[in-house]
Design a protein around this motif. Structure first.
Motif, PDB file in Angstrom:
ATOM      1  N   ILE A  84      82.855  48.628  32.935  1.00  0.00           N
ATOM      2  CA  ILE A  84      84.078  48.390  32.165  1.00  0.00           C
ATOM      3  C   ILE A  84      83.815  47.179  31.274  1.00  0.00           C
ATOM      4  CG2 ILE A  84      86.508  47.743  32.354  1.00  0.00           C
ATOM      5  CD1 ILE A  84      85.978  50.524  33.420  1.00  0.00           C
ATOM      6  N   ALA A  85      84.307  47.247  30.048  1.00  0.00           N
ATOM      7  CA  ALA A  85      84.034  46.161  29.093  1.00  0.00           C
ATOM      8  C   ALA A  85      84.600  44.837  29.586  1.00  0.00           C
ATOM      9  CB  ALA A  85      84.631  46.504  27.734  1.00  0.00           C
ATOM     10  N   ILE A  86      83.799  43.788  29.447  1.00  0.00           N
ATOM     11  CA  ILE A  86      84.278  42.437  29.701  1.00  0.00           C
ATOM     12  C   ILE A  86      85.023  41.948  28.470  1.00  0.00           C
ATOM     13  CG2 ILE A  86      83.564  40.068  30.152  1.00  0.00           C
ATOM     14  CD1 ILE A  86      81.155  41.181  31.635  1.00  0.00           C
ATOM     15  N   ALA A  87      84.547  42.379  27.317  1.00  0.00           N
ATOM     16  CA  ALA A  87      85.244  42.130  26.051  1.00  0.00           C
ATOM     17  C   ALA A  87      84.779  43.199  25.079  1.00  0.00           C
ATOM     18  CB  ALA A  87      84.926  40.747  25.493  1.00  0.00           C
ATOM     19  N   GLY A  88      85.645  43.550  24.127  1.00  0.00           N
ATOM     20  CA  GLY A  88      85.276  44.540  23.127  1.00  0.00           C
ATOM     21  C   GLY A  88      85.865  44.160  21.785  1.00  0.00           C
ATOM     22  N   ALA A  89      85.148  44.505  20.728  1.00  0.00           N
ATOM     23  CA  ALA A  89      85.668  44.188  19.395  1.00  0.00           C
ATOM     24  C   ALA A  89      85.369  45.338  18.446  1.00  0.00           C
ATOM     25  CB  ALA A  89      85.042  42.901  18.851  1.00  0.00           C
ATOM     26  N   ALA A  90      86.389  45.719  17.683  1.00  0.00           N
ATOM     27  CA  ALA A  90      86.232  46.771  16.678  1.00  0.00           C
ATOM     28  C   ALA A  90      86.586  46.196  15.321  1.00  0.00           C
ATOM     29  CB  ALA A  90      87.143  47.950  16.995  1.00  0.00           C
ATOM     30  N   VAL A  91      85.794  46.554  14.322  1.00  0.00           N
ATOM     31  CA  VAL A  91      86.079  46.122  12.948  1.00  0.00           C
ATOM     32  C   VAL A  91      86.022  47.349  12.050  1.00  0.00           C
ATOM     33  CG1 VAL A  91      85.333  44.699  11.015  1.00  0.00           C
ATOM     34  CG2 VAL A  91      85.089  43.845  13.369  1.00  0.00           C
ATOM     35  N   GLU A 137      94.935  37.917  11.429  1.00  0.00           N
ATOM     36  CA  GLU A 137      94.258  36.803  10.745  1.00  0.00           C
ATOM     37  C   GLU A 137      92.752  37.014  10.701  1.00  0.00           C
ATOM     38  OE1 GLU A 137      97.900  35.558  12.944  1.00  0.00           O
ATOM     39  OE2 GLU A 137      96.049  36.610  13.496  1.00  0.00           O
ATOM     40  N   ALA A 138      92.231  37.666  11.693  1.00  0.00           N
ATOM     41  CA  ALA A 138      90.781  37.882  11.730  1.00  0.00           C
ATOM     42  C   ALA A 138      90.377  38.819  10.596  1.00  0.00           C
ATOM     43  CB  ALA A 138      90.359  38.456  13.078  1.00  0.00           C
ATOM     44  N   GLY A 139      91.154  39.889  10.406  1.00  0.00           N
ATOM     45  CA  GLY A 139      90.858  40.800   9.306  1.00  0.00           C
ATOM     46  C   GLY A 139      91.021  40.100   7.958  1.00  0.00           C
ATOM     47  N   GLN A 140      92.100  39.329   7.836  1.00  0.00           N
ATOM     48  CA  GLN A 140      92.349  38.638   6.568  1.00  0.00           C
ATOM     49  C   GLN A 140      91.220  37.675   6.226  1.00  0.00           C
ATOM     50  OE1 GLN A 140      96.251  37.115   7.326  1.00  0.00           O
ATOM     51  NE2 GLN A 140      97.010  39.236   7.254  1.00  0.00           N
ATOM     52  N   ALA A 141      90.619  37.078   7.228  1.00  0.00           N
ATOM     53  CA  ALA A 141      89.544  36.115   6.965  1.00  0.00           C
ATOM     54  C   ALA A 141      88.374  36.755   6.224  1.00  0.00           C
ATOM     55  CB  ALA A 141      89.060  35.513   8.285  1.00  0.00           C
ATOM     56  N   LEU A 142      88.249  38.079   6.372  1.00  0.00           N
ATOM     57  CA  LEU A 142      87.102  38.743   5.749  1.00  0.00           C
ATOM     58  C   LEU A 142      87.410  39.233   4.339  1.00  0.00           C
ATOM     59  CD1 LEU A 142      85.864  40.947   8.741  1.00  0.00           C
ATOM     60  CD2 LEU A 142      85.052  38.690   8.047  1.00  0.00           C
ATOM     61  N   ILE A 143      88.668  39.378   4.044  1.00  0.00           N
ATOM     62  CA  ILE A 143      89.025  39.965   2.750  1.00  0.00           C
ATOM     63  C   ILE A 143      88.637  39.021   1.637  1.00  0.00           C
ATOM     64  CG2 ILE A 143      90.959  40.742   1.299  1.00  0.00           C
ATOM     65  CD1 ILE A 143      92.222  41.806   3.890  1.00  0.00           C
ATOM     66  N   SER A 187      89.553  45.438   2.353  1.00  0.00           N
ATOM     67  CA  SER A 187      90.480  45.526   3.484  1.00  0.00           C
ATOM     68  C   SER A 187      89.676  45.424   4.766  1.00  0.00           C
ATOM     69  CB  SER A 187      91.287  46.823   3.435  1.00  0.00           C
ATOM     70  OG  SER A 187      90.582  47.861   4.075  1.00  0.00           O
ATOM     71  N   ALA A 188      90.285  44.850   5.758  1.00  0.00           N
ATOM     72  CA  ALA A 188      89.565  44.679   7.027  1.00  0.00           C
ATOM     73  C   ALA A 188      90.562  44.578   8.167  1.00  0.00           C
ATOM     74  CB  ALA A 188      88.697  43.422   6.992  1.00  0.00           C
ATOM     75  N   PHE A 189      90.232  45.252   9.248  1.00  0.00           N
ATOM     76  CA  PHE A 189      91.071  45.180  10.445  1.00  0.00           C
ATOM     77  C   PHE A 189      90.167  44.891  11.634  1.00  0.00           C
ATOM     78  CE2 PHE A 189      94.974  46.430   8.539  1.00  0.00           C
ATOM     79  CZ  PHE A 189      94.602  47.203   7.452  1.00  0.00           C
ATOM     80  N   VAL A 190      90.592  43.923  12.448  1.00  0.00           N
ATOM     81  CA  VAL A 190      89.817  43.528  13.628  1.00  0.00           C
ATOM     82  C   VAL A 190      90.703  43.722  14.851  1.00  0.00           C
ATOM     83  CG1 VAL A 190      88.636  41.630  14.810  1.00  0.00           C
ATOM     84  CG2 VAL A 190      88.502  41.823  12.310  1.00  0.00           C
ATOM     85  N   ALA A 191      90.196  44.474  15.820  1.00  0.00           N
ATOM     86  CA  ALA A 191      90.965  44.683  17.056  1.00  0.00           C
ATOM     87  C   ALA A 191      90.086  44.341  18.248  1.00  0.00           C
ATOM     88  CB  ALA A 191      91.460  46.120  17.140  1.00  0.00           C
ATOM     89  N   LEU A 192      90.686  43.777  19.268  1.00  0.00           N
ATOM     90  CA  LEU A 192      89.933  43.308  20.437  1.00  0.00           C
ATOM     91  C   LEU A 192      90.377  44.041  21.695  1.00  0.00           C
ATOM     92  CD1 LEU A 192      90.339  39.478  19.797  1.00  0.00           C
ATOM     93  CD2 LEU A 192      88.474  40.956  19.013  1.00  0.00           C
ATOM     94  N   GLY A 193      89.457  44.215  22.622  1.00  0.00           N
ATOM     95  CA  GLY A 193      89.777  44.817  23.914  1.00  0.00           C
ATOM     96  C   GLY A 193      89.383  43.902  25.056  1.00  0.00           C
ATOM     97  N   ALA A 194      90.087  44.015  26.152  1.00  0.00           N
ATOM     98  CA  ALA A 194      89.781  43.326  27.415  1.00  0.00           C
ATOM     99  C   ALA A 194      90.025  41.824  27.367  1.00  0.00           C
ATOM    100  CB  ALA A 194      88.345  43.607  27.866  1.00  0.00           C
TER     101      ALA A 194
END
Lengths: 288, 762, 162
Positions: free
Chosen positions: A190-197, A226-232, A209-216
């Protein structure tokens, strides 16, 4: 389990009726439900198998976007001829769920509605801005994936409701996604942490455009605006990535448990988000 | 009493031993036909299940089973009241001596429950579902008590005491206050103070490891059938059905002859299946119900209630001169025994310095009870824990001295003629040769990249001989049956056939090896201790030799010559005296076909207590890459050299080495028992108890160094246990060299490594 | 609660069996159909010892309800060989000594067959990741991977010459 019954409806309406009982559980892949029933964590009276409902297994396109039947197994996602070209992050995320055997059964709906904070496919679906088509006693509705899970083991679905399909938006050119997770071994955990971009670029490789989502790292998967916005506006230079990582760390509200400490999860979420962003960006640049 | 046996001199070219024939039980196993403990089905069979303690430590106030017994479909219910009261008798069985009273209380709690998952009652019912319902109907009143699991906490004054009558042994005087320390062990030699005085550099260091489980994929399973006249049969997946018989008979006060244990195939044991958990309960339930009873553990039960090995803390103080000579070593080992005394700390004390020729040492070991499952033997029990501390200390010394770790080991290596720390003088050992095999291995010249590191570590295990009985008989057509009482856990059955075939001079396909039950053959002790190829093999060779002598006699009679005129070669008797054998050589088939005319059936039994088992040494080198941001460890390559004596079946020897290495890697990187504050294991399943999966490991290069043990007819030494001893240290040392941080507390999980890297940087 | 009837094809033969709703495919294979080659190592889909192939997909039979195989084709270890002719995977496992206690072997063989059906020329890494759901505690996987890759080569050769 002496009182348990099994139903296999062949229409959405029949399934809605069957699921309206308080002690009914929906079954698609069964890789979470059966484990929970066996361990006593779940004690349903009735198991409602959704797999024989037409349309619940299969991938099609509609209005330029993919529609994935909610009981489609993970293996089918990677076998689809074009899905992994357009949404490599979603497919790789789904394919990280368990082993090859699990992949032969596990579904996106199950992974979502089991409502584990660490579910692998959820961050990628959220970053992709995917929606769920939900059937229920009041008819059919659509909702963003991030509205479904409300807490560990809890969803916003009402009695009798179930997810029929996932809809992915049409994908422009020079857009791609990626999902990474941290596990102690190389597989099976099982993921200890996960990140999708998920991001899109203009012709010069600048992120539009950018979207960042985190798991676990929180009670539910997190969309970190804010994470997605940082990349735009960037080409993922160090400064942009650093800002993104700061936003990721700030958003984490993890627990410490047998799988990882809160501190570690926070650090790793940022590392994974940074790496996933770079992968997504490189993939997007390759797109014709 | 046995003597070293030399095989018939056929010019010393072995035709079978050393080759790689297909194992005789192989087809059964690849087609799914092999019958393991849970595969048996008998008419009228009931399912037995166990009720387990929800508390880590509690007094049992009352147990009411009436509602359970009244449930339709329930045919029997039992508690410890159904098992005899026993004295604290010592019984040598399995891989460690058992205290029978403790074993009985472990199998079914008596008076107190001592760990979460401790068996407290059991039922037999007509289905799984009814058995589960019946368990829920058993009403138990407990008085909960504070619990302790950490070994150092259990030793501390004021710790909750598990056994009121436990007074630490080995302290000189018997204390008056009860303790959780069952025994203090000590081994020493020379003058420790002088030794440290002579040192130029001293390292003082401490390492720890968590409890880990043997992790066999087959859960414990048995079927017991108790007939009305007291004769019983038990089918059991075990590493030693004679030991199962003995323990059942002793625990239930039955005649040994009334307990017939039939060995099912066994799905892994690694030491953990040398004791009993289910068999005595299945027998009692079968007796009470009048039906056969099958009991199979769930994976969760395996973790919660069968022996892991000890969590341990090892502190090492070691001194050396500038040239690398170790002048003194002081080792302290604290071992978690679980609910009853009997951790492998004694063996750890004996093995900890076994690779090193050190004149001055003191090794102390503490056997400490804790509210966790009673530990069971796990592949070289105690040695990996000790080697973690000692090998890492040696590496720390080498680093401080600026000496190559291989050179450090060579400089202090034990050789023939050196007295082992635990007493005997080493002879026919291959440690130096094994060091050399690694030193000259191509692995050592592979360059390392960024974030990569290499770790070298050594390990030792005694290997035992022990008691085995073997029947060998020649069938009327000249084929042979080799019957032993040694369950086959790693391919030993193949090796038995090979050794018999070698002596008899026939093809291995003509020899059928079987594992016979306790009523069909005399006693053999467990398949464990790396003893089977050595001891049972020795008996097989002796038996085959006796048959060869017998057949030479028959040939001599047939030809009318003296027996010294007959030689046995290539599976036939040849006459040395001209003109006496008109039909030429007499083959095994010919002699077998006319056996009735020359004295009767050709068969024999050998029962021995094999002496002269040779210890084994392993030297491993491991390369890792560590992701500095995540702390994730990737094992890039692994080479394990081992002093195997003589590889009877090289593929199975390699298999033992590779399997032991894999378990050691799991132990080092990810395996551990995680307990909640309430004393409940939180990761009692293969999801969160993380054994290595196929993608976690590289190919494992097993290098077999053959320095024969002359006590065995073919020079074999035990091989199964040594390979798990070096990996813990090899991984820890490799991580040191990959990251610059020395990790002291296993497992080397990513979060701990990342935290250590951050601490070093900060 | 009365039992439910399910009809399926197991190893090419039509079968019908009765089961409780809560019984898994593994329970039924072992306890009703007496096909004990598939093993229970964990009951939670983490060890792969119960692996079978259902309608061409590798699955853990402990994670399927028996009723779910209605109308499906199920392949178990008992159906891997043809009469008494072993499948090349089985033969290579023997040749390479890729088993010790043999308990994980049926599951690993079924998983390996599914691998080679999907990917006849896997790399070592692909084979390892595909088989990550099959735990083996005895062998360290080394000889298993060698046997699988060797069987793959032989099957590719057979296809060429066929």
């Amino acid at each position: 389990m002496a009182q348990l019954s099994y139903l296999s409806p062949s229409s959405v309406d029949d399934a809605v009726k069957a699921l309206s009982g308080a002690s009914s559980r929906a079954l698609s892949g069964g890789t979470d439900l059966l484990v929970q029933v066996r361990s006593g964590r779940a004690k349903p009276d009735q198991i409602v198998d959704l797999k024989r409902i037409p349309g619940l297994i299969g991938i099609r396109t509609e209005n330029g976007g993919f529609v994935i039947g909610s009981a489609t197994c993970g293996a089918m996602l990677s076998e689809h001829p074009t899905l992994s070209t357009v949404w490599p992050g979603i497919v790789e995320a789904a394919n990280l769920i368990g082993s090859t055997q699990i992949q032969g059964r596990a579904s996106l709906a199950g992974n979502l509605c089991n409502a584990s904070p660490a579910a692998d496919s959820v961050p990628a679906l959220i970053a992709a801005r995917a929606t769920c088509v939900i059937a229920g006693p009041a008819g059919t509705r659509e909702a963003a994936v991030e509205t479904i899970v409300t807490g560990p083991g809890k969803t916003s679905l009402a009695a009798g409701e179930f997810v029929v399909a996932f809809k992915l938006p049409p994908r422009g050119l020079k857009a791609s996604d990626a999902y990474l997770r941290m596990i102690p071994r190389t597989e099976m955990d099982i993921a200890i942490a996960g990140a999708a971009v998920s991001l899109a670029l203009d012709a010069d490789g600048v992120c539009t455009s950018a979207f960042v989502a985190l798991g676990a790292v929180a009670p539910t998967a997190l969309l970190v605006a804010e994470a997605g916005q940082a990349l735009i506006g960037s080409r993922l230079e160090t400064g942009a990535l650093t800002h993104m990582e700061e936003a990721v760390r700030a958003a984490c509200q993890p627990i410490s448990d047998k799988r990882g400490t809160a501190d570690y999860r926070t650090k790793i979420a940022a590392v994974l988000a940074q790496r996933a962003a770079v992968i997504a960006w490189n993939r997007a640049k390759e797109q014709a | 009493m046995n003597k070293p046996v030399k095989p018939e001199d056929t010019g010393a070219i072995l035709k079978v031993v050393g080759t790689r024939p297909i194992r005789p039980d192989g087809v059964e196993k690849v087609t799914g036909r092999a019958a393991y403990g849970a595969d048996l089905h008998l008419p009228g069979m009931l399912i037995g299940k166990i009720k387990r303690s929800p508390h880590a430590h509690a007094r049992i106030i009352s147990i009411d089973t009436r509602k359970a017994l009244a449930l339709p479909g329930v045919k029997a219910v039992m508690t410890s009241a159904d098992m005899p009261d026993l004295a604290a008798e010592h019984y040598e069985a399995g891989e460690s001596a058992s205290n029978l009273r403790d074993l009985s209380a472990n199998v079914m709690a008596r008076g107190k429950v001592l760990y979460h998952g401790h068996a407290i009652a059991a039922v037999a019912a007509t289905s799984n579902a009814i058995a589960d319902q019946a368990l829920d109907l058993i009403e138990i009143v407990y008085e909960t008590l504070p619990h302790v699991i950490d070994v150092e906490e259990a030793m501390a004054p004021g710790a909750p005491i598990l056994h009121d009558q436990m007074f630490t042994a080995g302290l000189g005087e018997t204390p008056t206050k009860a303790s959780n320390i069952a025994t203090k062990h000590r081994l020493d030699r020379g003058d420790l103070a002088a030794g440290f005085g002579a040192a130029d550099i001293i390292v003082e260091t401490r390492y720890s490891s968590a409890a880990v489980h043997q992790g066999y994929i087959e859960p414990h399973a048995c079927v017991a059938s108790y007939a009305a006249d007291g004769q019983t049969q038990v089918w059991s997946s075990s590493q030693g059905h004679f030991v199962i018989r003995g323990l059942c008979a002793k625990l239930l006060k039955m005649r040994f002859s009334d307990v017939r244990v039939i060995p099912a195939e066994i799905g892994g044991g690694f030491g953990g299946k040398t004791t009993v958990y289910l068999e005595p309960l299945a027998l009692v339930l079968s007796q009470k119900s009048g039906h056969p009873v099958k009991m199979v553990m769930t994976r969760e039960e395996v973790f919660r209630a069968t022996g892991p090995t000890s969590a341990s803390v090892v502190t090492v103080k070691m001194g050396a001169k500038l040239d690398g000579t170790i002048t003194a070593a002081q080792v302290d080992l604290k071992f978690q025994a679980g609910a009853f005394a009997g951790s492998p700390v004694g063996a750890a004390v004996m093995t900890s310095l076994a690779c090193y020729d050190v004149a001055n040492f003191e090794v102390t070991g503490w056997d400490v009870v804790t509210n966790s499952p009673k530990v069971a033997a796990y592949r070289a029990p105690g040695a990996p824990n000790a080697a973690l501390g000692v090998e890492c200390a040696v590496d720390e010394l080498a680093e401080k001295l600026g000496i190559d770790p291989m050179t450090m080991r060579e400089k202090n290596a034990v050789r023939n003629g050196v007295r082992a720390p635990y007493g005997p003088v080493y002879k026919n050992i291959g440690y130096v040769e094994t060091l050399e095999a690694i030193k000259s291995h191509p692995h050592m010249s592979i360059p390392l990249g960024p974030n990569q590191g290499r770790g070298i570590a050594a390990g030792f295990w005694f290997n035992i001989g022990g008691e085995s009985t073997v029947n060998v008989s020649i069938n009327e057509d000249g084929t042979a049956i080799v019957s032993t009482g040694s369950p086959d856990i790693g391919g030993s059955r193949a090796s038995m056939a090979m050794m018999a075939a070698e002596v008899l001079g026939i093809g291995v396909e003509q020899v059928r090896p079987i594992v016979a039950d306790t009523a069909s053959i005399g006693f053999s002790t467990v398949t464990g201790g790396s003893r089977t190829t050595f001891a049972t093999g020795m008996a097989v060779v002796q038996a085959a030799e006796k048959l060869v002598a017998d057949m030479k006699r028959r040939a001599a009679e047939t030809w009318g010559v003296e027996i010294d005129q007959v030689v046995w070669q290539d599976g036939a008797a040849h006459c040395l005296q001209a003109g006496k054998a008109p039909k030429g050589a007499l083959t095994l088939a010919a002699l077998a076909g006319s056996a009735g005319k020359t004295g009767g059936p050709i068969a024999t039994v050998v029962a021995l207590n094999a002496q002269g088992a040779g210890p084994g040494f392993g030297v491993h080198v491991c390369d890792v890459e560590v992701d500095p941001e995540t702390g994730h460890v990737t094992v890039l390559r692994y080479t394990a050299a081992q002093d195997v004596g003589k590889a009877i079946h090289p593929a199975y020897v390699e298999g033992q080495i590779q399997g032991g290495v894999a378990q050691g890697i799991g132990w080092a990187l990810n395996e551990e028992y995680v307990f909640s504050t309430g004393g409940i294991m939180e990761n009692a399943g293969f999801l969160d108890y993380r054994v290595p999966v196929a993608s976690d490991l590289p190919m494992i290069d097993a290098v077999m160094v053959e320095v024969p043990n002359p006590a065995h007819p073919y020079g074999a030494k035990g091989v199964g246990e040594v390979p798990i001893v070096p990996p813990l240290a090899a991984l820890a040392i490799a991580v040191r060299h990959a990251t610059g941080v020395r990790m002291h507390d296993l497992p080397l999980s990513p979060s701990k490594i990342r935290a250590a890297i951050d601490a070093k940087a900060g | 609660m009365s039992k439910q009837r399910t009809a399926a094809i197991v190893n090419g033969d039509p079968v019908e069996f009765l089961s409780d709703a809560g019984q898994t495919l593994l329970d039924v294979l072992r306890d009703e159909l007496h096909l004990t080659g598939s093993k229970e190592g964990c009951g939670s889909g983490d060890c792969g010892s119960c692996s079978v192939i259902v309608d061409g997909r590798l699955v853990c039979s402990c994670l399927m309800l028996a009723a779910e195989v209605e109308g499906c084709r199920v392949q178990t270890i008992e159906g891997l060989s043809t009469g008494s002719t072993l499948h090349p995977l089985q033969q290579k496992f023997l040749d390479h000594a890729a088993l010790q206690c043999g308990f994980c072997t049926p599951g690993i063989l079924m998983a390996s067959k599914a691998l080679l059906d999907a990917n006849p020329d896997p790399t070592e890494s692909e084979a390892r990741y595909w088989l990550a759901g099959n735990l083996c505690r005895c062998t360290g996987y080394d000889k298993i991977i060698k046997a699988v890759l060797d069987a793959a080569a032989e099957l590719r050769q057979d296809r060429k010459s066929a």
